[in-house]
Design a protein around this motif. Structure first.
Motif, PDB file in Angstrom:
ATOM      1  N   TRP A  82      43.826  37.423  34.951  1.00 31.90           N
ATOM      2  CA  TRP A  82      44.589  37.556  36.186  1.00 31.90           C
ATOM      3  C   TRP A  82      44.395  36.331  37.068  1.00 31.90           C
ATOM      4  N   ALA A  83      43.173  35.812  37.077  1.00 28.98           N
ATOM      5  CA  ALA A  83      42.896  34.605  37.866  1.00 28.98           C
ATOM      6  C   ALA A  83      43.708  33.426  37.334  1.00 28.98           C
ATOM      7  N   ALA A 142      47.236  33.826  38.451  1.00 26.89           N
ATOM      8  CA  ALA A 142      47.328  33.451  39.870  1.00 26.89           C
ATOM      9  C   ALA A 142      47.323  31.930  40.022  1.00 26.89           C
ATOM     10  N   ILE A 196      42.213  30.749  45.386  1.00 28.63           N
ATOM     11  CA  ILE A 196      42.846  31.982  44.903  1.00 28.63           C
ATOM     12  C   ILE A 196      42.345  32.326  43.505  1.00 28.63           C
ATOM     13  N   VAL A 213      40.564  35.940  42.840  1.00 29.90           N
ATOM     14  CA  VAL A 213      41.130  36.866  41.849  1.00 29.90           C
ATOM     15  C   VAL A 213      40.146  37.077  40.705  1.00 29.90           C
ATOM     16  N   TYR A 214      39.470  36.026  40.284  1.00 26.64           N
ATOM     17  CA  TYR A 214      38.465  36.167  39.221  1.00 26.64           C
ATOM     18  C   TYR A 214      37.382  37.161  39.636  1.00 26.64           C
TER      19      TYR A 214
END
Length: 184
Positions: free
Chosen positions: A24-25, A28, A12, A16-17
């Motif tokens: 954001w990563a 997450a 994940i 996300v990255y």
């Protein structure tokens, strides 16, 4: 299922990255780490110490990464985790006179003490190499390269270490009935 649970946060994080950014990563990754802990709580199972430590480090270093908008905290977290793993193996060996690797794997393998000791030191070396190489890549390459190294390079290196361990322990596999007797 357990294997997927182990790698899900990393997967994940990478996805996300790729679609958003490192911050954001990181968020997450923190949420996934919290969900890993929650998984055991909901199942009314003891939360493995490894998950609690990793969640604590992730929340701390990840939180600093997001709050200060500085990815070095996240990069250092990876190095610190590997240094903690190496330290745990050494402390168990030198201070507690126990082999942590043996404690984890002895249910499946009946290897001589010298084999366990060599493997223990090999893993100390692996973890020190992982820690050092992570921080080297973090400071000497761009963020994209570091993310690729963290997600793919370190994962592949970990699997190489696991294969090395299995190859060395293969001839010491406990017979099935002996393994099941140890569970009772």
């Amino acid at each position: 299922m357990e294997a997927l649970l182990e790698f899900l946060p990393l997967i994940i994080f990478f996805v996300v990255y790729k679609f958003v950014d490192i911050y954001w990563a990181t968020a997450a990754l923190i949420v996934c780490s919290a969900l890993q802990v929650l998984y055991f709580v909901v199942r009314k199972q003891p939360v493995p110490k490894k998950h609690l430590v990793l969640f604590g480090l992730m929340a701390g270093f990840g939180g600093l990464t997001i709050f200060l908008q500085n990815d070095l905290f996240l990069k250092w977290k990876v190095t610190i985790v590997y240094l903690l793993f190496a330290a745990a193996l050494l402390i168990y060996d030198k201070v507690l006179n126990q082999n942590l690797l043996k404690k984890i794997l002895e249910e499946a393998f009946d290897a001589p003490q010298q084999v366990w000791r060599k493997l223990n030191y090999a893993w100390v070396g692996y973890f020190l190499f992982f820690a050092g190489s992570n921080i080297y890549v973090a400071y000497n390459f761009d963020q994209e390269t570091w993310v690729q190294y963290k997600v793919f390079g370190l994962t592949i290196l970990m699997f190489v270490g696991l294969i090395f361990t299995i190859v060395n322990l293969y001839k010491y596999i406990r017979p099935e009935e002996e393994s099941s007797e140890n569970k009772e």
